[in-house]
Write an enzyme that holds these catalytic residues in place. Structure first.
Site, PDB file in Angstrom:
ATOM      1  N   ASP A   1       0.602  -1.505   0.103  1.00 32.90           N
ATOM      2  CA  ASP A   1       0.274  -0.544   0.073  1.00 32.90           C
ATOM      3  C   ASP A   1       0.860   1.266  -0.044  1.00 32.90           C
ATOM      4  OD1 ASP A   1      -1.976   1.885  -0.051  1.00 32.90           O
ATOM      5  OD2 ASP A   1      -3.067   0.178   1.257  1.00 32.90           O
TER       6      ASP A   1
ATOM      7  N   ASP B   1       4.592   2.397  -4.535  1.00 32.20           N
ATOM      8  CA  ASP B   1       3.977   2.816  -5.394  1.00 32.20           C
ATOM      9  C   ASP B   1       2.739   2.144  -7.011  1.00 32.20           C
ATOM     10  OD1 ASP B   1       2.411   4.631  -8.028  1.00 32.20           O
ATOM     11  OD2 ASP B   1       3.356   6.284  -8.155  1.00 32.20           O
ATOM     12  N   MET B   2       1.795   1.559  -6.461  1.00 27.70           N
ATOM     13  CA  MET B   2       1.478   0.176  -7.783  1.00 27.70           C
ATOM     14  C   MET B   2       2.107   0.545  -9.172  1.00 27.70           C
ATOM     15  SD  MET B   2      -2.566   0.018  -7.112  1.00 27.70           S
ATOM     16  CE  MET B   2      -3.018   1.147  -7.869  1.00 27.70           C
TER      17      MET B   2
ATOM     18  N   LYS C   1     -11.665  -4.041  -2.756  1.00 28.01           N
ATOM     19  CA  LYS C   1     -12.309  -2.260  -2.212  1.00 28.01           C
ATOM     20  C   LYS C   1     -12.270  -2.461  -3.489  1.00 28.01           C
ATOM     21  CE  LYS C   1     -10.094  -1.013   1.995  1.00 28.01           C
ATOM     22  NZ  LYS C   1      -8.931  -0.058   2.745  1.00 28.01           N
TER      23      LYS C   1
ATOM     24  N   HIS D   1     -11.299  -0.545 -10.556  1.00 33.57           N
ATOM     25  CA  HIS D   1     -12.572   0.217 -11.022  1.00 33.57           C
ATOM     26  C   HIS D   1     -12.832   1.768 -10.412  1.00 33.57           C
ATOM     27  CE1 HIS D   1     -15.990   0.935  -7.601  1.00 33.57           C
ATOM     28  NE2 HIS D   1     -14.458   1.035  -7.307  1.00 33.57           N
TER      29      HIS D   1
END
Length: 252
Positions: free
Chosen positions: A116, A136-137, A152, A156
């Site tokens: 996260d 940071d993804m 979660k 989207h």
């Protein structure tokens, strides 16, 4: 309108209200499961070798006796969600907790990483099976055999371009795992042909919210599959069994 019809309509209204509450508060399931995993409850039950009573579980967890009722309530909810089960102990009136197929999939030798934003996990403490990594993804994702986007509806929130970036980072991460690697997502899939009218309408409400509040959108099965293909994945399986949400398994 006769009394029986009025009672039927009132019952339908109450059921609809319960249905709405279930979806609004659905995040509680993932929170409760996360709590059980952080406490190591599946490992404790597995290592115990037989059904474990609530008193034994409290002792193994080394928590205050006065928290017994809290633990019982947590376990009751997770039993209802089919993560654990209760069985009668031999020659005793007591009941003991056992693992189900779902909780058996939590391998004691498996290590999980919660990934996260740095400020979200900064104060988290690692355990033997659970690690916390900040980052940071969009840049990189920690090495893993399986990547799971928790309950979660993460993807989207983002535009197609950003979702494609995230999926490509996932593809890079699981590449070294070969055939074992996969990405699992729980997210909304629009399906007007198969969904009930009320479900479709709720999904479309989320689509409008994504348009107004962030930059994301809800997607059809075809739109999801196109994104997976562009990100370099070859197979996907979409299973609509989480109310409004579907489980999507994507393979390299």
């Amino acid at each position: 309108m006769d009394l029986n019809q009025s009672l039927v309509e009132a019952n339908e209204l109450f059921e609809a209200q319960a249905h709405i509450y279930r979806h609004v508060l659905n995040y509680t399931t993932s929170m409760s499961l996360g709590c059980a995993l952080e406490l190591g409850i599946p490992d404790i039950i597995h290592n115990h070798g037989k059904p474990i009573t609530i008193q034994e579980l409290v002792s193994k967890l080394n928590i205050p006796i006065e928290k017994t009722l809290h633990l019982q309530r947590l376990m009751r909810f997770l039993i209802h969600s089919n993560f654990f089960s209760l069985t009668k102990l031999h020659d005793q009136e007591d009941e003991g907790y056992i693992l189900t197929t779902a909780s058996k999939s939590w391998n004691p030798r498996m290590t999980c990483t919660v990934f996260d934003l740095l400020h979200v996990v900064a104060d988290k403490i690692d355990t033997r099976n659970l690690k916390y990594v900040g980052g940071d993804m969009f840049s990189s994702i920690p090495s893993a055999d399986v990547i799971f986007f928790k309950l979660k509806n993460v993807l989207h929130n983002w535009t197609d371009d950003n979702v494609l970036k995230i999926l490509k980072r996932c593809r890079e991460t699981i590449r070294l795992s070969g055939d074992k690697g996969k990405v699992i997502m729980i997210d909304i899939v629009l399906d007007e042909a198969q969904d009930r009218h009320e479900i479709t309408e709720t999904k479309m409400v989320f689509d409008v919210l994504m348009m107004v509040l962030v930059t994301g959108r809800e997607r059809t099965k075809v739109e999801w599959e196109q994104l997976f293909l562009e990100a370099g994945f070859s197979q996907c399986k979409i299973t609509p069994n989480f109310g409004m949400r579907s489980v999507m398994e994507v393979l390299p």
